[in-house]
Write a protein that holds these residues in place. Structure first.
Motif, PDB file in Angstrom:
ATOM      1  N   ILE A   1      73.154  -4.537   4.659  1.00 26.94           N
ATOM      2  CA  ILE A   1      73.413  -5.574   3.662  1.00 26.94           C
ATOM      3  C   ILE A   1      74.670  -5.247   2.862  1.00 26.94           C
ATOM      4  O   ILE A   1      75.582  -6.054   2.761  1.00 26.94           O
ATOM      5  CB  ILE A   1      72.198  -5.739   2.727  1.00 26.94           C
ATOM      6  N   CYS A   2      74.729  -4.042   2.301  1.00 31.57           N
ATOM      7  CA  CYS A   2      75.875  -3.716   1.446  1.00 31.57           C
ATOM      8  C   CYS A   2      76.875  -2.788   2.119  1.00 31.57           C
ATOM      9  O   CYS A   2      77.980  -2.607   1.621  1.00 31.57           O
ATOM     10  CB  CYS A   2      75.409  -3.102   0.127  1.00 31.57           C
TER      11      CYS A   2
ATOM     12  N   CYS B   1      71.387   3.131  -1.318  1.00 37.44           N
ATOM     13  CA  CYS B   1      72.627   2.430  -0.997  1.00 37.44           C
ATOM     14  C   CYS B   1      73.085   1.668  -2.225  1.00 37.44           C
ATOM     15  O   CYS B   1      72.427   1.675  -3.265  1.00 37.44           O
ATOM     16  CB  CYS B   1      72.414   1.514   0.204  1.00 37.44           C
ATOM     17  N   ASN B   2      74.184   0.949  -2.051  1.00 39.33           N
ATOM     18  CA  ASN B   2      74.758   0.248  -3.200  1.00 39.33           C
ATOM     19  C   ASN B   2      73.874  -0.894  -3.694  1.00 39.33           C
ATOM     20  O   ASN B   2      73.867  -1.198  -4.886  1.00 39.33           O
ATOM     21  CB  ASN B   2      76.136  -0.290  -2.796  1.00 39.33           C
ATOM     22  N   CYS B   3      73.109  -1.519  -2.820  1.00 36.87           N
ATOM     23  CA  CYS B   3      72.306  -2.682  -3.230  1.00 36.87           C
ATOM     24  C   CYS B   3      70.829  -2.363  -3.398  1.00 36.87           C
ATOM     25  O   CYS B   3      70.075  -3.203  -3.903  1.00 36.87           O
ATOM     26  CB  CYS B   3      72.487  -3.819  -2.230  1.00 36.87           C
ATOM     27  N   GLY B   4      70.383  -1.184  -2.956  1.00 36.51           N
ATOM     28  CA  GLY B   4      68.986  -0.805  -3.134  1.00 36.51           C
ATOM     29  C   GLY B   4      68.078  -1.163  -1.972  1.00 36.51           C
ATOM     30  O   GLY B   4      66.885  -0.891  -2.034  1.00 36.51           O
ATOM     31  N   ALA B   5      68.625  -1.744  -0.912  1.00 38.41           N
ATOM     32  CA  ALA B   5      67.800  -2.111   0.249  1.00 38.41           C
ATOM     33  C   ALA B   5      67.460  -0.898   1.113  1.00 38.41           C
ATOM     34  O   ALA B   5      66.652  -1.011   2.040  1.00 38.41           O
ATOM     35  CB  ALA B   5      68.497  -3.174   1.082  1.00 38.41           C
TER      36      ALA B   5
ATOM     37  N   CYS C   1      73.525   0.847   5.361  1.00 37.15           N
ATOM     38  CA  CYS C   1      72.836  -0.355   4.903  1.00 37.15           C
ATOM     39  C   CYS C   1      73.504  -1.571   5.511  1.00 37.15           C
ATOM     40  O   CYS C   1      74.710  -1.779   5.315  1.00 37.15           O
ATOM     41  CB  CYS C   1      72.845  -0.445   3.378  1.00 37.15           C
TER      42      CYS C   1
HETATM   43 ZN   LIG Z   1      72.438  -1.829   0.579  1.00 32.48          ZN
END
Ligand SMILES: [Zn+2]
Length: 124
Positions: A72-73, A6-10, A70
Motif C-alpha cells: 500500500i505505502c 510501515c509508513n501507513c500501518g498496514a 508494504c
Molecule cells: Zn504501508
C-alpha cells in the motif's frame, strides 16, 4: 521488544531478542528498493512476529532471497534468504528507539557514486 511498522500501518511487526549484525547495505538491489543505503539488523525467525500483514507483499529479488514490503505505502521492511531461518528488518521501520547502533557497511563495492562513506565503521 522492538515494534516496527510501515509508513501507513498496514504492516506491523514485533522483534524479541537482540537485533544482530546491524549494517548499512550498499548493494544495487537495496539501493533500488529503499532509495538509498538500506539499514537493517536480523533476528531468528522465531524472534520475529508479524502482527499485521494486511499490506505485506514479498518480492523474489533472486532465486535465493526475497524482500518484504508494504504493497500500500511501499515501505521496504524485510529481507530474507530463503535457505536461512533468520530475517533482516529495516532499522528505519522501528517505532521509537532501536537500542542498536550500526556496526558495518556491506557490499561497499556496489555503492553508488553519488555519496562518500565518511565514518570509521568497517567496510565489507
Ligand atoms: Zn504501508
Amino acid at each position: 521488544m522492538l515494534k516496527g511498522s510501515c509508513n501507513c500501518g498496514a504492516v506491523r511487526y514485533q522483534v524479541t531478542g537482540p537485533a544482530q549484525g546491524p549494517s548499512l547495505c550498499h548493494c544495487g538491489q537495496c539501493r533500488k528498493q529503499s532509495g538509498h543505503v538500506w539499514s537493517s539488523a536480523y533476528v531468528p525467525d522465531t524472534a520475529l512476529t508479524i502482527t499485521q500483514d494486511q499490506g505485506l507483499k514479498w518480492y523474489a529479488s533472486s532465486d535465493a532471497a526475497k524482500r518484504g514490503f508494504c504493497g500500500i505505502c511501499g515501505s521496504f521492511l524485510f529481507w530474507k534468504m530463503n535457505s536461512e531461518d533468520s530475517t533482516s528488518f529495516s532499522l528505519g521501520s522501528i517505532d521509537g528507539p532501536t537500542g542498536t547502533t550500526v556496526e558495518k557497511h556491506i557490499f561497499v563495492a556496489d555503492k553508488g557514486d553519488y555519496y562518500v562513506i565518511s565514518d570509521d565503521l568497517s567496510q565489507h
